[in-house]
Design a protein around this motif. Structure first.
Motif, PDB file in Angstrom:
ATOM      1  N   LEU A  74      67.670 -11.314  16.311  1.00  0.00           N
ATOM      2  CA  LEU A  74      68.844 -10.796  15.608  1.00  0.00           C
ATOM      3  C   LEU A  74      68.723 -11.030  14.106  1.00  0.00           C
ATOM      4  O   LEU A  74      69.043 -10.145  13.308  1.00  0.00           O
ATOM      5  N   ALA A  75      68.243 -12.196  13.720  1.00  0.00           N
ATOM      6  CA  ALA A  75      68.054 -12.483  12.296  1.00  0.00           C
ATOM      7  C   ALA A  75      67.039 -11.529  11.689  1.00  0.00           C
ATOM      8  O   ALA A  75      67.233 -11.027  10.565  1.00  0.00           O
ATOM      9  N   GLU A  76      65.964 -11.261  12.416  1.00  0.00           N
ATOM     10  CA  GLU A  76      64.960 -10.320  11.928  1.00  0.00           C
ATOM     11  C   GLU A  76      65.564  -8.927  11.744  1.00  0.00           C
ATOM     12  O   GLU A  76      65.323  -8.251  10.741  1.00  0.00           O
ATOM     13  N   LYS A  77      66.344  -8.492  12.738  1.00  0.00           N
ATOM     14  CA  LYS A  77      66.960  -7.160  12.663  1.00  0.00           C
ATOM     15  C   LYS A  77      67.970  -7.097  11.519  1.00  0.00           C
ATOM     16  O   LYS A  77      68.079  -6.077  10.830  1.00  0.00           O
ATOM     17  N   THR A  78      68.692  -8.169  11.306  1.00  0.00           N
ATOM     18  CA  THR A  78      69.665  -8.202  10.213  1.00  0.00           C
ATOM     19  C   THR A  78      68.943  -8.114   8.875  1.00  0.00           C
ATOM     20  O   THR A  78      69.397  -7.395   7.969  1.00  0.00           O
ATOM     21  N   ASN A  79      67.835  -8.844   8.757  1.00  0.00           N
ATOM     22  CA  ASN A  79      67.047  -8.763   7.518  1.00  0.00           C
ATOM     23  C   ASN A  79      66.498  -7.354   7.313  1.00  0.00           C
ATOM     24  O   ASN A  79      66.481  -6.828   6.195  1.00  0.00           O
ATOM     25  N   GLU A  80      66.042  -6.745   8.390  1.00  0.00           N
ATOM     26  CA  GLU A  80      65.521  -5.380   8.309  1.00  0.00           C
ATOM     27  C   GLU A  80      66.633  -4.410   7.889  1.00  0.00           C
ATOM     28  O   GLU A  80      66.416  -3.515   7.076  1.00  0.00           O
ATOM     29  N   GLN A 124      71.398   3.748  14.025  1.00  0.00           N
ATOM     30  CA  GLN A 124      70.638   3.273  15.178  1.00  0.00           C
ATOM     31  C   GLN A 124      70.406   1.769  15.082  1.00  0.00           C
ATOM     32  O   GLN A 124      70.501   1.044  16.081  1.00  0.00           O
ATOM     33  N   MET A 125      70.113   1.296  13.882  1.00  0.00           N
ATOM     34  CA  MET A 125      69.878  -0.139  13.687  1.00  0.00           C
ATOM     35  C   MET A 125      71.159  -0.927  13.965  1.00  0.00           C
ATOM     36  O   MET A 125      71.111  -1.988  14.574  1.00  0.00           O
ATOM     37  N   GLU A 126      72.300  -0.408  13.519  1.00  0.00           N
ATOM     38  CA  GLU A 126      73.566  -1.075  13.788  1.00  0.00           C
ATOM     39  C   GLU A 126      73.852  -1.132  15.283  1.00  0.00           C
ATOM     40  O   GLU A 126      74.341  -2.128  15.803  1.00  0.00           O
ATOM     41  N   VAL A 127      73.530  -0.060  15.979  1.00  0.00           N
ATOM     42  CA  VAL A 127      73.706  -0.045  17.436  1.00  0.00           C
ATOM     43  C   VAL A 127      72.796  -1.093  18.069  1.00  0.00           C
ATOM     44  O   VAL A 127      73.209  -1.844  18.952  1.00  0.00           O
ATOM     45  N   ARG A 128      71.560  -1.158  17.607  1.00  0.00           N
ATOM     46  CA  ARG A 128      70.625  -2.156  18.150  1.00  0.00           C
ATOM     47  C   ARG A 128      71.141  -3.576  17.902  1.00  0.00           C
ATOM     48  O   ARG A 128      71.066  -4.428  18.780  1.00  0.00           O
ATOM     49  N   ILE A 129      71.639  -3.792  16.698  1.00  0.00           N
ATOM     50  CA  ILE A 129      72.173  -5.119  16.383  1.00  0.00           C
ATOM     51  C   ILE A 129      73.372  -5.420  17.269  1.00  0.00           C
ATOM     52  O   ILE A 129      73.534  -6.524  17.770  1.00  0.00           O
ATOM     53  N   GLY A 130      74.204  -4.422  17.480  1.00  0.00           N
ATOM     54  CA  GLY A 130      75.349  -4.615  18.371  1.00  0.00           C
ATOM     55  C   GLY A 130      74.914  -4.946  19.784  1.00  0.00           C
ATOM     56  O   GLY A 130      75.481  -5.823  20.432  1.00  0.00           O
ATOM     57  N   VAL A 131      73.894  -4.257  20.274  1.00  0.00           N
ATOM     58  CA  VAL A 131      73.388  -4.516  21.625  1.00  0.00           C
ATOM     59  C   VAL A 131      72.816  -5.920  21.709  1.00  0.00           C
ATOM     60  O   VAL A 131      73.074  -6.666  22.653  1.00  0.00           O
ATOM     61  N   THR A 135      74.188  -8.871  23.978  1.00  0.00           N
ATOM     62  CA  THR A 135      73.298  -9.559  24.919  1.00  0.00           C
ATOM     63  C   THR A 135      73.345 -11.062  24.679  1.00  0.00           C
ATOM     64  O   THR A 135      73.439 -11.843  25.621  1.00  0.00           O
ATOM     65  N   LEU A 136      73.302 -11.464  23.413  1.00  0.00           N
ATOM     66  CA  LEU A 136      73.379 -12.895  23.102  1.00  0.00           C
ATOM     67  C   LEU A 136      74.692 -13.489  23.590  1.00  0.00           C
ATOM     68  O   LEU A 136      74.730 -14.568  24.162  1.00  0.00           O
ATOM     69  N   MET A 137      75.770 -12.756  23.344  1.00  0.00           N
ATOM     70  CA  MET A 137      77.069 -13.264  23.751  1.00  0.00           C
ATOM     71  C   MET A 137      77.160 -13.403  25.268  1.00  0.00           C
ATOM     72  O   MET A 137      77.621 -14.408  25.790  1.00  0.00           O
ATOM     73  N   SER A 138      76.653 -12.394  25.975  1.00  0.00           N
ATOM     74  CA  SER A 138      76.717 -12.473  27.439  1.00  0.00           C
ATOM     75  C   SER A 138      75.810 -13.577  27.965  1.00  0.00           C
ATOM     76  O   SER A 138      76.151 -14.222  28.940  1.00  0.00           O
ATOM     77  N   LYS A 139      74.690 -13.813  27.317  1.00  0.00           N
ATOM     78  CA  LYS A 139      73.790 -14.886  27.755  1.00  0.00           C
ATOM     79  C   LYS A 139      74.428 -16.245  27.493  1.00  0.00           C
ATOM     80  O   LYS A 139      74.297 -17.150  28.311  1.00  0.00           O
ATOM     81  N   THR A 140      75.117 -16.383  26.367  1.00  0.00           N
ATOM     82  CA  THR A 140      75.725 -17.683  26.083  1.00  0.00           C
ATOM     83  C   THR A 140      76.940 -17.923  26.969  1.00  0.00           C
ATOM     84  O   THR A 140      77.240 -19.060  27.286  1.00  0.00           O
ATOM     85  N   ILE A 141      77.603 -16.867  27.385  1.00  0.00           N
ATOM     86  CA  ILE A 141      78.770 -17.030  28.267  1.00  0.00           C
ATOM     87  C   ILE A 141      78.323 -17.475  29.651  1.00  0.00           C
ATOM     88  O   ILE A 141      78.950 -18.300  30.289  1.00  0.00           O
ATOM     89  N   LYS A 142      77.207 -16.953  30.091  1.00  0.00           N
ATOM     90  CA  LYS A 142      76.696 -17.335  31.418  1.00  0.00           C
ATOM     91  C   LYS A 142      76.302 -18.771  31.376  1.00  0.00           C
ATOM     92  O   LYS A 142      76.433 -19.582  32.126  1.00  0.00           O
TER      93      LYS A 142
END
Length: 142
Positions: A74-80, A124-131, A135-142
Protein backbone atom coordinates in the motif's frame (compact mmCIF):
# COMPACT_ATOMS: atom_id res chain seq x y z
CA UNK A 1 30.92 -34.74 80.90
CA UNK A 2 28.52 -32.23 79.38
CA UNK A 3 29.21 -33.74 75.97
CA UNK A 4 28.31 -37.12 77.41
CA UNK A 5 25.02 -35.77 78.64
CA UNK A 6 24.24 -34.31 75.23
CA UNK A 7 25.17 -37.59 73.62
CA UNK A 8 22.81 -39.51 75.95
CA UNK A 9 20.09 -36.94 75.44
CA UNK A 10 20.45 -37.17 71.67
CA UNK A 11 20.58 -40.97 71.86
CA UNK A 12 17.40 -41.04 73.95
CA UNK A 13 15.45 -38.68 71.66
CA UNK A 14 16.79 -40.10 68.39
CA UNK A 15 14.24 -42.94 67.97
CA UNK A 16 11.30 -40.58 68.55
CA UNK A 17 12.82 -37.95 66.28
CA UNK A 18 13.58 -40.53 63.61
CA UNK A 19 9.99 -41.79 63.74
CA UNK A 20 8.64 -38.24 63.53
CA UNK A 21 10.95 -37.41 60.60
CA UNK A 22 9.92 -40.61 58.80
CA UNK A 23 6.26 -39.61 59.23
CA UNK A 24 7.03 -36.15 57.87
CA UNK A 25 8.97 -37.69 54.96
CA UNK A 26 6.05 -40.00 54.20
CA UNK A 27 3.64 -37.05 54.33
CA UNK A 28 5.86 -35.04 52.00
CA UNK A 29 6.15 -37.94 49.55
CA UNK A 30 2.39 -38.38 49.63
CA UNK A 31 1.86 -34.66 49.00
CA UNK A 32 4.34 -34.68 46.12
CA UNK A 33 2.55 -37.62 44.54
CA UNK A 34 -0.81 -35.90 44.95
CA UNK A 35 0.58 -32.71 43.41
CA UNK A 36 2.03 -34.65 40.47
CA UNK A 37 -1.31 -36.38 39.92
CA UNK A 38 -3.16 -33.06 40.15
CA UNK A 39 -0.71 -31.45 37.72
CA UNK A 40 -1.25 -34.26 35.21
CA UNK A 41 -5.02 -33.88 35.59
CA UNK A 42 -4.88 -30.12 35.05
CA UNK A 43 -2.56 -30.50 32.05
CA UNK A 44 -4.95 -33.03 30.56
CA UNK A 45 -7.97 -30.79 31.18
CA UNK A 46 -6.37 -27.77 29.51
CA UNK A 47 -4.65 -29.62 26.68
CA UNK A 48 -7.32 -28.55 24.15
CA UNK A 49 -7.15 -24.93 25.24
CA UNK A 50 -3.37 -24.89 24.93
CA UNK A 51 -3.61 -26.36 21.44
CA UNK A 52 -6.19 -23.77 20.45
CA UNK A 53 -4.03 -21.01 21.92
CA UNK A 54 -0.96 -22.18 19.97
CA UNK A 55 -3.01 -22.37 16.77
CA UNK A 56 -4.40 -18.89 17.37
CA UNK A 57 -0.91 -17.50 17.95
CA UNK A 58 0.35 -19.10 14.75
CA UNK A 59 -2.62 -17.72 12.84
CA UNK A 60 -2.02 -14.29 14.34
CA UNK A 61 1.62 -14.42 13.24
CA UNK A 62 0.54 -15.37 9.71
CA UNK A 63 -2.06 -12.59 9.55
CA UNK A 64 0.43 -10.10 10.97
CA UNK A 65 2.96 -11.06 8.32
CA UNK A 66 0.35 -10.68 5.56
CA UNK A 67 -0.69 -7.34 7.03
CA UNK A 68 2.91 -6.11 7.00
CA UNK A 69 3.36 -7.21 3.39
CA UNK A 70 0.10 -5.54 2.33
CA UNK A 71 0.95 -2.38 4.26
CA UNK A 72 4.25 -2.22 2.43
CA UNK A 73 2.49 -2.70 -0.91
CA UNK A 74 0.00 0.00 0.00
CA UNK A 75 2.84 2.40 0.80
CA UNK A 76 4.44 1.63 -2.55
CA UNK A 77 1.15 2.24 -4.37
CA UNK A 78 0.60 5.48 -2.48
CA UNK A 79 4.08 6.66 -3.44
CA UNK A 80 3.41 5.70 -7.04
CA UNK A 81 0.12 7.62 -6.95
CA UNK A 82 1.90 10.68 -5.58
CA UNK A 83 4.56 10.41 -8.29
CA UNK A 84 1.92 10.11 -11.02
CA UNK A 85 -0.02 13.03 -9.55
CA UNK A 86 3.13 15.15 -9.66
CA UNK A 87 3.67 14.13 -13.26
CA UNK A 88 0.08 15.04 -14.03
CA UNK A 89 0.51 18.46 -12.47
CA UNK A 90 3.71 18.96 -14.44
CA UNK A 91 1.93 18.00 -17.64
CA UNK A 92 -0.96 20.32 -16.82
CA UNK A 93 1.41 23.19 -16.19
CA UNK A 94 3.31 22.50 -19.38
CA UNK A 95 0.07 22.25 -21.30
CA UNK A 96 -1.21 25.53 -19.95
CA UNK A 97 2.04 27.30 -20.83
CA UNK A 98 2.05 25.89 -24.33
CA UNK A 99 -1.65 26.55 -24.77
CA UNK A 100 -1.12 30.21 -24.04
CA UNK A 101 1.80 30.60 -26.45
CA UNK A 102 0.85 28.29 -29.28
CA UNK A 103 -2.13 28.88 -31.50
CA UNK A 104 -1.92 25.45 -33.10
CA UNK A 105 -4.49 23.22 -31.39
CA UNK A 106 -3.17 19.80 -32.44
CA UNK A 107 -0.58 19.62 -29.59
CA UNK A 108 -3.29 20.80 -27.25
CA UNK A 109 -5.55 17.96 -28.36
CA UNK A 110 -2.71 15.50 -27.76
CA UNK A 111 -2.10 16.91 -24.30
CA UNK A 112 -5.78 16.70 -23.46
CA UNK A 113 -5.75 13.10 -24.59
CA UNK A 114 -2.70 12.47 -22.38
CA UNK A 115 -4.51 14.08 -19.44
CA UNK A 116 -7.51 11.87 -20.02
CA UNK A 117 -5.22 8.85 -20.08
CA UNK A 118 -3.49 9.99 -16.89
CA UNK A 119 -6.82 10.59 -15.19
CA UNK A 120 -7.96 7.12 -16.17
CA UNK A 121 -4.72 5.66 -14.82
CA UNK A 122 -5.09 7.73 -11.68
CA UNK A 123 -8.63 6.48 -11.21
CA UNK A 124 -7.49 2.88 -11.71
CA UNK A 125 -4.71 3.46 -9.17
CA UNK A 126 -7.20 4.88 -6.67
CA UNK A 127 -9.39 1.82 -7.15
CA UNK A 128 -6.37 -0.43 -6.60
CA UNK A 129 -5.47 1.46 -3.45
CA UNK A 130 -9.04 1.15 -2.26
CA UNK A 131 -9.01 -2.60 -2.90
CA UNK A 132 -5.70 -3.01 -1.08
CA UNK A 133 -7.00 -0.90 1.79
CA UNK A 134 -10.16 -2.96 1.97
CA UNK A 135 -8.15 -6.18 1.86
CA UNK A 136 -5.91 -4.93 4.67
CA UNK A 137 -8.90 -3.94 6.73
CA UNK A 138 -10.62 -7.28 6.24
CA UNK A 139 -7.41 -9.14 7.09
CA UNK A 140 -6.92 -7.14 10.28
CA UNK A 141 -10.55 -7.67 11.29
CA UNK A 142 -10.20 -11.42 10.95
Amino acid sequence: EQTHQYYKSIGASFPETKTALEKVAFGVEDSVEKLATWEKYINHQFENLTSEYRAAREQLATVQEKYNINAEKLAEKTNELARISEQLEAVKTTMEERGETISDTSPLVKIKQAIKTLRAELQQMEVRIGVVGHTLMSKTIK
